[in-house]
Scaffold this active site. Sequence first.
Site, short mmCIF file in Angstrom:
data_model
loop_
_atom_site.label_atom_id
_atom_site.label_comp_id
_atom_site.label_asym_id
_atom_site.label_seq_id
_atom_site.Cartn_x
_atom_site.Cartn_y
_atom_site.Cartn_z
N HIS A 107 -2.47 -3.12 -3.58
CA HIS A 107 -3.65 -2.89 -3.27
C HIS A 107 -4.52 -2.97 -4.52
CE1 HIS A 107 -6.52 -0.35 -0.73
NE2 HIS A 107 -7.48 -1.33 -1.49
N LYS A 119 -8.65 2.06 -6.71
CA LYS A 119 -7.86 3.01 -6.12
C LYS A 119 -6.57 3.10 -6.96
CE LYS A 119 -9.40 2.23 -1.39
NZ LYS A 119 -9.20 3.33 -0.40
N HIS A 128 0.95 -1.20 -0.03
CA HIS A 128 -0.11 0.03 -0.06
C HIS A 128 0.96 1.24 -0.05
CE1 HIS A 128 -3.78 -2.00 1.32
NE2 HIS A 128 -3.02 -2.85 1.92
ZN LIG Z 1 -3.97 0.59 -0.12
#
Ligand SMILES: [Zn+2]
Length: 147
Positions: free
Chosen positions: A120, A128, A13
């Site tokens: 992620h 995202k 992340h």
């Molecule tokens: Zn993330």
Amino acid sequence: MISRLRTNWIVIHCSATRAIQINIGAKDIRLWHHQKGWTDIGYHYVIKRSGAVEKGRELGLVGAGVEGHNTDSVHICLVGGLNDDTWKPENNYTSQQWAALQKLVSTLTKKYPAAKVLGHRDFAGVKKACPCFNVRPWAKKLGFPIY
Ligand SMILES: [Zn+2]
């Protein structure tokens, strides 16, 4: 706090902070996650701009990083990921962070031989940019297991 029984994923992340925010670390992220109403920081590790690796949530516990994929994931957060001026996603990690990430992932893949390394955003349905770089070619080049 729930113990994690399986570890199938090592998930990278980012903190989605700007490169100039050089002092962000686990303490800040823990605060943000408390403010979301979480019991603790969601990530198991945070890698600061300096390359310092900080422990977040206890490694043996279920973390909070990817909805639906927390019971079998270890979560690592690189500090950075946003452009200083535009605040848009940017691969802007320091050489110290890359070195620390490689070392940490190497340790974790030995500890959890069934686990694969991914970002992620590589989970299906995630909209995202996190972690603001393409994990697969990075992991592949270093010989880490990928999905
Ligand atoms: Zn993330």
